[in-house]
Motif scaffolding. Structure first.
Motif, PDB file in Angstrom:
ATOM      1  N   GLY A   1       3.526   3.812 -10.151  1.00 59.43           N
ATOM      2  CA  GLY A   1       2.155   3.780  -9.665  1.00 59.43           C
ATOM      3  C   GLY A   1       1.627   2.368  -9.529  1.00 59.43           C
ATOM      4  O   GLY A   1       2.382   1.441  -9.253  1.00 59.43           O
ATOM      5  N   ALA A   2       0.330   2.196  -9.738  1.00 63.52           N
ATOM      6  CA  ALA A   2      -0.281   0.894  -9.485  1.00 63.52           C
ATOM      7  C   ALA A   2      -1.461   0.652 -10.407  1.00 63.52           C
ATOM      8  O   ALA A   2      -2.205   1.561 -10.742  1.00 63.52           O
ATOM      9  CB  ALA A   2      -0.755   0.843  -8.026  1.00 63.52           C
ATOM     10  N   ARG A   3      -1.614  -0.601 -10.801  1.00 68.61           N
ATOM     11  CA  ARG A   3      -2.816  -1.084 -11.498  1.00 68.61           C
ATOM     12  C   ARG A   3      -3.347  -2.232 -10.661  1.00 68.61           C
ATOM     13  O   ARG A   3      -2.880  -3.355 -10.808  1.00 68.61           O
ATOM     14  CB  ARG A   3      -2.487  -1.567 -12.911  1.00 68.61           C
TER      15      ARG A   3
ATOM     16  N   VAL B   1      -7.343   1.212  -4.033  1.00 62.70           N
ATOM     17  CA  VAL B   1      -8.622   1.711  -3.513  1.00 62.70           C
ATOM     18  C   VAL B   1      -9.613   1.899  -4.659  1.00 62.70           C
ATOM     19  O   VAL B   1     -10.785   1.508  -4.572  1.00 62.70           O
ATOM     20  CB  VAL B   1      -8.429   3.048  -2.752  1.00 62.70           C
ATOM     21  N   GLY B   2      -9.137   2.494  -5.757  1.00 63.59           N
ATOM     22  CA  GLY B   2     -10.031   2.816  -6.874  1.00 63.59           C
ATOM     23  C   GLY B   2     -10.687   1.593  -7.483  1.00 63.59           C
ATOM     24  O   GLY B   2     -11.876   1.617  -7.816  1.00 63.59           O
TER      25      GLY B   2
ATOM     26  N   VAL C   1      -6.001  11.072  -5.245  1.00 57.14           N
ATOM     27  CA  VAL C   1      -4.737  11.501  -5.853  1.00 57.14           C
ATOM     28  C   VAL C   1      -4.213  12.827  -5.309  1.00 57.14           C
ATOM     29  O   VAL C   1      -3.023  12.945  -4.980  1.00 57.14           O
ATOM     30  CB  VAL C   1      -4.949  11.592  -7.385  1.00 57.14           C
TER      31      VAL C   1
ATOM     32  N   VAL D   1     -11.354   8.056 -13.424  1.00 61.22           N
ATOM     33  CA  VAL D   1     -10.251   8.832 -13.996  1.00 61.22           C
ATOM     34  C   VAL D   1      -8.938   8.113 -13.688  1.00 61.22           C
ATOM     35  O   VAL D   1      -8.638   7.810 -12.528  1.00 61.22           O
ATOM     36  CB  VAL D   1     -10.234  10.279 -13.452  1.00 61.22           C
TER      37      VAL D   1
ATOM     38  N   ALA E   1      -7.547   3.390 -11.005  1.00 60.75           N
ATOM     39  CA  ALA E   1      -6.916   2.108 -11.368  1.00 60.75           C
ATOM     40  C   ALA E   1      -6.046   1.528 -10.261  1.00 60.75           C
ATOM     41  O   ALA E   1      -5.508   0.430 -10.405  1.00 60.75           O
ATOM     42  CB  ALA E   1      -6.093   2.277 -12.637  1.00 60.75           C
ATOM     43  N   GLY E   2      -5.892   2.229  -9.138  1.00 61.50           N
ATOM     44  CA  GLY E   2      -5.076   1.725  -8.035  1.00 61.50           C
ATOM     45  C   GLY E   2      -5.873   0.813  -7.113  1.00 61.50           C
ATOM     46  O   GLY E   2      -7.003   0.417  -7.421  1.00 61.50           O
TER      47      GLY E   2
ATOM     48  N   ARG F   1      -4.693   7.047 -15.403  1.00 59.75           N
ATOM     49  CA  ARG F   1      -3.628   7.497 -16.307  1.00 59.75           C
ATOM     50  C   ARG F   1      -3.348   6.362 -17.277  1.00 59.75           C
ATOM     51  O   ARG F   1      -3.092   5.237 -16.846  1.00 59.75           O
ATOM     52  CB  ARG F   1      -2.372   7.847 -15.508  1.00 59.75           C
TER      53      ARG F   1
ATOM     54  N   GLY G   1      -8.005   8.529  -9.803  1.00 54.58           N
ATOM     55  CA  GLY G   1      -7.005   7.528  -9.400  1.00 54.58           C
ATOM     56  C   GLY G   1      -7.656   6.164  -9.285  1.00 54.58           C
ATOM     57  O   GLY G   1      -7.318   5.381  -8.398  1.00 54.58           O
TER      58      GLY G   1
ATOM     59  N   SER H   1      -6.556  10.742 -17.874  1.00 58.24           N
ATOM     60  CA  SER H   1      -6.238  12.141 -17.540  1.00 58.24           C
ATOM     61  C   SER H   1      -4.989  12.644 -18.269  1.00 58.24           C
ATOM     62  O   SER H   1      -4.725  13.837 -18.288  1.00 58.24           O
ATOM     63  CB  SER H   1      -6.058  12.305 -16.026  1.00 58.24           C
TER      64      SER H   1
ATOM     65  N   PHE I   1     -10.811  12.319   4.388  1.00 57.35           N
ATOM     66  CA  PHE I   1     -11.206  10.975   4.813  1.00 57.35           C
ATOM     67  C   PHE I   1     -10.120  10.337   5.666  1.00 57.35           C
ATOM     68  O   PHE I   1      -8.942  10.478   5.382  1.00 57.35           O
ATOM     69  CB  PHE I   1     -11.435  10.103   3.571  1.00 57.35           C
TER      70      PHE I   1
ATOM     71  N   ASN J   1       0.859  -1.195   0.000  1.00 54.82           N
ATOM     72  CA  ASN J   1       0.000   0.000   0.000  1.00 54.82           C
ATOM     73  C   ASN J   1       0.891   1.240   0.000  1.00 54.82           C
ATOM     74  O   ASN J   1       2.027   1.189   0.490  1.00 54.82           O
ATOM     75  CB  ASN J   1      -0.877   0.037   1.260  1.00 54.82           C
ATOM     76  N   PRO J   2       0.361   2.390  -0.476  1.00 62.94           N
ATOM     77  CA  PRO J   2       1.160   3.617  -0.421  1.00 62.94           C
ATOM     78  C   PRO J   2       1.660   3.944   0.980  1.00 62.94           C
ATOM     79  O   PRO J   2       2.740   4.499   1.145  1.00 62.94           O
ATOM     80  CB  PRO J   2       0.182   4.692  -0.929  1.00 62.94           C
TER      81      PRO J   2
HETATM   82  N1  LIG Z   1      -6.876   8.659   4.454  1.00 62.82           N
HETATM   83  C1  LIG Z   1      -6.871   7.344   4.585  1.00 62.82           C
HETATM   84  O1  LIG Z   1      -7.300   6.790   5.608  1.00 62.82           O
HETATM   85  C2  LIG Z   1      -6.353   6.524   3.438  1.00 62.82           C
HETATM   86  C3  LIG Z   1      -6.607   5.147   3.380  1.00 62.82           C
HETATM   87  C4  LIG Z   1      -6.131   4.436   2.287  1.00 62.82           C
HETATM   88  C5  LIG Z   1      -5.428   5.082   1.269  1.00 62.82           C
HETATM   89  N2  LIG Z   1      -5.176   6.413   1.392  1.00 62.82           N
HETATM   90  C6  LIG Z   1      -4.431   7.133   0.336  1.00 62.82           C
HETATM   91  O2  LIG Z   1      -5.225   7.111  -0.842  1.00 62.82           O
HETATM   92  C7  LIG Z   1      -4.371   7.121  -1.983  1.00 62.82           C
HETATM   93  C8  LIG Z   1      -4.782   6.000  -2.942  1.00 62.82           C
HETATM   94  O3  LIG Z   1      -4.490   4.745  -2.368  1.00 62.82           O
HETATM   95  P1  LIG Z   1      -4.307   3.468  -3.293  1.00 62.82           P
HETATM   96  O4  LIG Z   1      -4.015   2.326  -2.412  1.00 62.82           O
HETATM   97  O5  LIG Z   1      -5.411   3.358  -4.259  1.00 62.82           O
HETATM   98  O6  LIG Z   1      -2.978   3.887  -4.106  1.00 62.82           O
HETATM   99  P2  LIG Z   1      -2.381   3.188  -5.398  1.00 62.82           P
HETATM  100  O7  LIG Z   1      -2.738   1.753  -5.417  1.00 62.82           O
HETATM  101  O8  LIG Z   1      -0.952   3.588  -5.464  1.00 62.82           O
HETATM  102  O9  LIG Z   1      -3.174   3.859  -6.613  1.00 62.82           O
HETATM  103  C9  LIG Z   1      -3.114   5.222  -6.928  1.00 62.82           C
HETATM  104  C10 LIG Z   1      -3.622   5.352  -8.364  1.00 62.82           C
HETATM  105  O10 LIG Z   1      -3.814   6.739  -8.653  1.00 62.82           O
HETATM  106  C11 LIG Z   1      -3.365   6.944  -9.968  1.00 62.82           C
HETATM  107  N3  LIG Z   1      -3.104   8.349 -10.252  1.00 62.82           N
HETATM  108  C12 LIG Z   1      -2.142   9.145  -9.741  1.00 62.82           C
HETATM  109  N4  LIG Z   1      -2.253  10.396 -10.260  1.00 62.82           N
HETATM  110  C13 LIG Z   1      -3.305  10.361 -11.115  1.00 62.82           C
HETATM  111  C14 LIG Z   1      -3.925  11.323 -11.960  1.00 62.82           C
HETATM  112  N5  LIG Z   1      -3.483  12.594 -12.012  1.00 62.82           N
HETATM  113  N6  LIG Z   1      -4.983  10.965 -12.708  1.00 62.82           N
HETATM  114  C15 LIG Z   1      -5.442   9.694 -12.655  1.00 62.82           C
HETATM  115  N7  LIG Z   1      -4.900   8.728 -11.890  1.00 62.82           N
HETATM  116  C16 LIG Z   1      -3.843   9.063 -11.122  1.00 62.82           C
HETATM  117  C17 LIG Z   1      -2.146   6.085 -10.063  1.00 62.82           C
HETATM  118  O11 LIG Z   1      -1.821   5.945 -11.425  1.00 62.82           O
HETATM  119  P3  LIG Z   1      -0.294   5.734 -11.895  1.00 62.82           P
HETATM  120  O12 LIG Z   1      -0.083   4.296 -11.675  1.00 62.82           O
HETATM  121  O13 LIG Z   1      -0.286   6.118 -13.315  1.00 62.82           O
HETATM  122  O14 LIG Z   1       0.561   6.606 -11.016  1.00 62.82           O
HETATM  123  C18 LIG Z   1      -2.641   4.798  -9.394  1.00 62.82           C
HETATM  124  O15 LIG Z   1      -3.320   3.965 -10.307  1.00 62.82           O
HETATM  125  C19 LIG Z   1      -2.942   6.953  -1.453  1.00 62.82           C
HETATM  126  O16 LIG Z   1      -2.305   8.215  -1.448  1.00 62.82           O
HETATM  127  C20 LIG Z   1      -3.137   6.455  -0.035  1.00 62.82           C
HETATM  128  O17 LIG Z   1      -2.075   6.837   0.807  1.00 62.82           O
HETATM  129  C21 LIG Z   1      -5.614   7.147   2.442  1.00 62.82           C
END
Ligand SMILES: NC(=O)c1ccc[n+]([C@@H]2O[C@H](COP(=O)([O-])OP(=O)(O)OC[C@H]3O[C@@H](n4cnc5c(N)ncnc54)[C@H](OP(=O)(O)O)[C@@H]3O)[C@@H](O)[C@H]2O)c1
Length: 314
Positions: free
Chosen positions: A305-307, A157-158, A219, A175, A154-155, A177, A152, A195, A260, A38-39
């Motif tokens: 990044g991540a898919r 959470v998304g 994002v 949305v 494709a990651g 990338r 975001g 995007s 959140f 995870n990030p």
């Molecule tokens: N607040 C909380 O309690 C909490 C809980 C969980 C997660 N989070 C945060 O939420 C975020 C997402 O988590 P995750 O696990 O889904 O991360 P992840 O698996 O790394 O996925 C992030 C996704 O966002 C995409 N992305 C980045 N910039 C973009 C843009 N401008 N347009 C479209 N897509 C874009 C990335 O694409 P690329 O691969 O092309 O970079 C990747 O597919 C992280 O920063 C994490 O720390 C917060």
């Protein structure tokens, strides 16, 4: 035992030999079968908790895991040796992570039994991403026929959020990338916007001229781009940010903005596990690697990044 850890904040994660933890009172020792990336793992390595929470070095990374109970500590315990379990390991001090052969976790934390019909590998990928997605959707309180913009998508959470929202009959505008239309439509997105090649605002207005009912921004790390995405929400709708404290304010244009924070629980894990066991919730696998490759995967995740999810096999 083998573990992937940093010796100080900002150092490169490395594979080390560290002492095997002992389960304290009310804890269980889990032999980890899979741990997912995870990030937050690289945020921990970079020092996100420095000055904010107790921590220890070498700081073993990783929060998500699935494995079998190896031993139980003294006191009350709802698990037995041999139980297949999965969850999030977040007990203080930070540094007793899941990128390791064993992890000790409190039995009353966000941990539950892996149900029949769910494999360990899938279970390990669910906790952080799945719970975040489920709680984000709950925060939006969207109903069938309403719309959700996911930035975001494709990651980790998304991918979960898209599926959970689509299963509720919510129109998802994803949305991403790059060209991820096949991935996202397979998960239930109605519209996928690249995007890097398309105008996000134009694409959103094309399907929802009056604005979407909510946006989940996974994002933006500050108000700049978040405000832009929030401007695509109809008056009275909701804009939620996961990466920074967006406050709880009414934005120009009339949408509500909220930051959140996940409140993890075993109840939430049970619901996700049931959905995954029934095939309603898929976890696309970006990469499956041996634990030894975790340092490289962490480095790669900064640039590529991540898919879906990256998972480490122990
Ligand atoms: N607040 C909380 O309690 C909490 C809980 C969980 C997660 N989070 C945060 O939420 C975020 C997402 O988590 P995750 O696990 O889904 O991360 P992840 O698996 O790394 O996925 C992030 C996704 O966002 C995409 N992305 C980045 N910039 C973009 C843009 N401008 N347009 C479209 N897509 C874009 C990335 O694409 P690329 O691969 O092309 O970079 C990747 O597919 C992280 O920063 C994490 O720390 C917060």
């Amino acid at each position: 035992m083998r573990a992937v850890a940093v010796k100080r904040f900002g150092a490169e994660p490395e594979l080390l030999q560290v002492p095997t933890p002992e389960p304290g009172p009310g804890e269980l020792l889990v032999r980890v079968a899979y741990a997912a990336l995870n990030p937050v793992d690289r945020q921990m390595a970079d020092g996100a908790v420095d000055g904010r929470a107790a921590h220890e070095f070498p700081l073993v990374l990783g929060v998500d895991f699935a494995g079998r109970v190896e031993a139980v500590g003294t006191g009350k315990n709802r698990f037995r040796v041999g139980d297949p379990v999965f969850g999030q390991a977040m007990r203080p001090p930070v540094g007793a992570g899941t990128f390791a052969e064993y992890v000790a976790v409190p039995q009353d934390g966000p941990i539950t039994v892996v149900p029949d019909g769910l494999d360990m590998r899938t279970a390990a990928m669910l906790p952080t991403a799945g719970m975040t997605a489920a709680q984000l959707l709950a925060v939006t309180a969207l109903r069938t026929g309403q719309s959700l913009l996911v930035i975001g998508a494709a990651g980790g959470v998304g991918c979960c959020l898209t599926q959970l929202a689509a299963a509720r009959g919510v129109q998802v505008v994803a949305v991403v990338r790059g060209d991820e239309r096949r991935l996202m439509s397979g998960l239930g997105a109605d519209v996928t916007v690249d995007s890097t090649a398309e105008d996000v605002a134009g694409a959103v207005r094309g399907v929802r001229p009056d604005g979407v009912d909510a946006v989940a921004d996974l994002v933006s790390d500050g108000p700049g781009s978040f405000t832009g995405y929030a401007g695509l929400v109809r008056p009275g709708g909701l804009a939620v940010a996961t990466r920074f404290a967006a406050g709880s304010v009414t934005l120009e244009g009339g949408a509500e903005a909220v930051g959140f924070r996940l409140h993890a629980s075993s109840t939430l894990l049970d619901a996700l596990a049931a959905a995954a066991a029934d095939g309603e919730l898929q976890t696309p696998v970006d990469a499956e690697l041996p634990l030894e490759k975790a340092p490289e995967a962490l480095a790669r995740s900064r640039v590529e990044g991540a898919r879906g999810k990256t998972v480490f096999a122990l």
